[in-house]
Design a protein around this motif. Structure first.
Motif, PDB file in Angstrom:
ATOM      1  N   GLU A 374       0.831  -1.218   0.000  1.00 21.19           N
ATOM      2  CA  GLU A 374       0.000   0.000   0.000  1.00 21.19           C
ATOM      3  C   GLU A 374       0.861   1.262   0.000  1.00 21.19           C
ATOM      4  O   GLU A 374       0.448   2.299  -0.510  1.00 21.19           O
ATOM      5  CB  GLU A 374      -0.953  -0.023   1.204  1.00 21.19           C
ATOM      6  CG  GLU A 374      -2.127  -0.960   0.978  1.00 21.19           C
ATOM      7  CD  GLU A 374      -2.957  -1.231   2.221  1.00 21.19           C
ATOM      8  OE1 GLU A 374      -4.059  -1.792   2.077  1.00 21.19           O
ATOM      9  OE2 GLU A 374      -2.504  -0.908   3.340  1.00 21.19           O
ATOM     10  N   ALA A 377       1.727   1.443  -3.863  1.00 20.44           N
ATOM     11  CA  ALA A 377       0.601   1.265  -4.802  1.00 20.44           C
ATOM     12  C   ALA A 377       1.066   0.919  -6.222  1.00 20.44           C
ATOM     13  O   ALA A 377       0.849   1.682  -7.172  1.00 20.44           O
ATOM     14  CB  ALA A 377      -0.266   2.516  -4.821  1.00 20.44           C
ATOM     15  N   MET A 401      -7.049  -7.119  -3.084  1.00 25.27           N
ATOM     16  CA  MET A 401      -6.092  -6.201  -3.716  1.00 25.27           C
ATOM     17  C   MET A 401      -5.870  -6.682  -5.152  1.00 25.27           C
ATOM     18  O   MET A 401      -5.412  -7.809  -5.361  1.00 25.27           O
ATOM     19  CB  MET A 401      -4.766  -6.170  -2.943  1.00 25.27           C
ATOM     20  CG  MET A 401      -4.933  -5.634  -1.523  1.00 25.27           C
ATOM     21  SD  MET A 401      -3.417  -5.826  -0.573  1.00 25.27           S
ATOM     22  CE  MET A 401      -2.465  -4.419  -1.177  1.00 25.27           C
TER      23      MET A 401
END
Ligand code: SF4
Ligand code: SF4
Length: 431
Positions: A374, A377, A401
């Motif tokens: 995260e 990204a 995800m």
């Protein structure tokens, strides 16, 4: 005392050599190893502190080799190790440790805790306290030659399939080739494109290579379960094939533990140096890049990041090569925080993936990787271990995800310019 416990106790006792004794006596109980382990950080449960996982080994060392331990035992003041202790520790030693080695990096007194856990597994396995999945994989590895039960006809079918798809010949049992390539079962069954990719890259770069029908499996489940005798048999099989074919080097595939087993533990397991070198596929690809033998077209434009497989990067030292290769093939490569030698494990190495009982804990531990991803990204995640690849995908799916997983070798093959730099001759006598 049952016969199996006696066997386990003796096996633990045999593991206590000078380094293990030094490690056990030098622990200062600072607890720093806890914060390095994803099973602790993601659960907050102190039982997952790395050094706590070797308690059966510590108990044997204390009662057999330390002055105070021996005295306490003689006076009947200590609580000796029991089969119930081994039973209780089984999940700590196998389910909550991937042998990733991150804890070993932070210990202020230099304890290699991952090595100690690996040694503890020797006693656990001898006492019959190893997970059923790993026992089955080890049995198949010795009887069939592959932990997933992949036999030669299955490999030959995949070879035919890849030869058709890539339009090239995959060499088998070529005596005098420079390299002998190994494959993991997962690559043969789940990612045969890896085989097509190395064939394409090696043809492009004019590399002389072969597979061996006698030894094509790279995975060493003996290391994972903690039975050195099995690990040695599997290494010997590769050594015999490589020496018979007189290759200069054996290439470990995109598999972390296979590389650790054959390159770093292999010579010690069979008690002699090899007559050939062992390289990870990324080391070979980086050498080809340096020599100008990889001609890339249409670099990858997506934002890529790289997951360092623990046994390839932190434990194996192959850290710069994947980054050089990614800079070659991609326009937008970014590292995750704590990438490289302190990268967080995928949570599935060291036999954890073969152990269904550990699935829930593994997915809880994956939250660490989720946080790392995260932070950058990425559009896609690249790795160089098929086991990481399968279980990273599993974790990404669990946490919804949507990040594609790529193999570094396959990514390079997909971006090679069409023209061949040199034509490979499969028969070395014709070169
Ligand atoms: S080797 Fe990795 S998984 Fe095992 S205890 Fe250490 S940090 Fe945790
Ligand atoms: S980091 Fe090292 S010294 Fe500290 S508790 Fe863990 S093993 Fe012991």
């Amino acid at each position: 005392m049952s016969a199996s416990f006696e066997r386990g106790y003796q096996a633990l006792k045999e593991q206590i050599d000078a380094p293990i004794a030094a490690f056990l006596s030098s622990c200062v109980h600072c607890g720093m190893c806890a914060e390095a382990c994803l099973f602790y950080t993601e659960t907050g449960d102190p039982k997952f502190t790395p050094i706590h996982k070797v308690e059966p080994l510590r108990k044997v060392w204390h009662q057999e080799y330390s002055f105070w331990g021996k005295l306490a035992r003689a006076l009947g003041l200590s609580k000796p190790l029991t089969d119930a202790d081994l039973c209780e520790w089984e999940t700590l030693v196998y389910d909550s440790c991937t042998l990733c080695g991150r804890c070993s990096m932070v210990c202020p007194v230099g304890n290699d805790i991952a090595y100690m856990i690996r040694k503890t597994r020797e006693g656990m396995a001898a006492a019959g306290h190893a997970p059923a999945g790993l026992i089955g994989a080890s049995r198949r590895a010795v009887t069939i030659g592959s932990p997933m039960g992949v036999k030669l006809p299955a490999l030959q079918a995949q070879i035919r399939h890849m030869e058709q798809e890539y339009g090239l010949k995959i060499p088998l049992d070529v005596e005098g080739a420079e390299y002998m390539c190994l494959l993991s079962s997962m690559e043969i069954m789940n990612f045969p494109e890896y085989l097509g990719s190395i064939a394409k890259i090696f043809q492009h770069a004019g590399v002389s290579w072969t597979l061996s029908t006698q030894a094509f499996e790279a995975t060493n489940s003996g290391i994972q379960i903690g039975v050195s005798d099995i690990a040695a048999i599997l290494v010997q099989c590769i050594v015999d094939a490589a020496e018979k074919l007189k290759v200069k080097a054996v290439i470990s595939p995109e598999c972390g533990h296979a590389y650790m087993a054959i390159r770093w533990e292999g010579p010690n397991l069979i008690g002699r140096p090899f007559g050939f070198r062992v390289l990870h596929i990324l080391e070979v690809l980086e050498q080809l890049r340096e020599q100008g033998k990889l001609n890339i077209k249409d670099r990858e434009v997506r934002k890529l990041t790289y997951h360092d497989p623990c046994q390839v990067g932190r434990r194996g030292g192959v850290l710069e090569q994947p980054r050089q290769l990614l800079d070659m093939v991609a326009e937008n490569f970014v590292d995750m925080p704590e990438a490289g030698k302190m990268n967080w494990c995928c949570g599935a190495g060291g036999g954890v993936s073969t152990n269904e009982r550990a699935d829930e804990l593994r997915l809880t531990a994956f939250k660490r990787k989720k946080a790392q991803l995260e932070a950058v990204a990425p559009d896609a995640l690249v790795s160089a271990c098929s086991n990481c690849r399968i279980y990273l995908e599993d974790g990404l799916e669990e946490y919804h995800m949507d990040i594609p997983l790529l193999s570094l070798t396959e990514t390079i093959a997909n971006h090679l310019a069409d023209e061949k730099l040199e034509v490979i001759h499969h028969d070395p006598h014709l070169q």
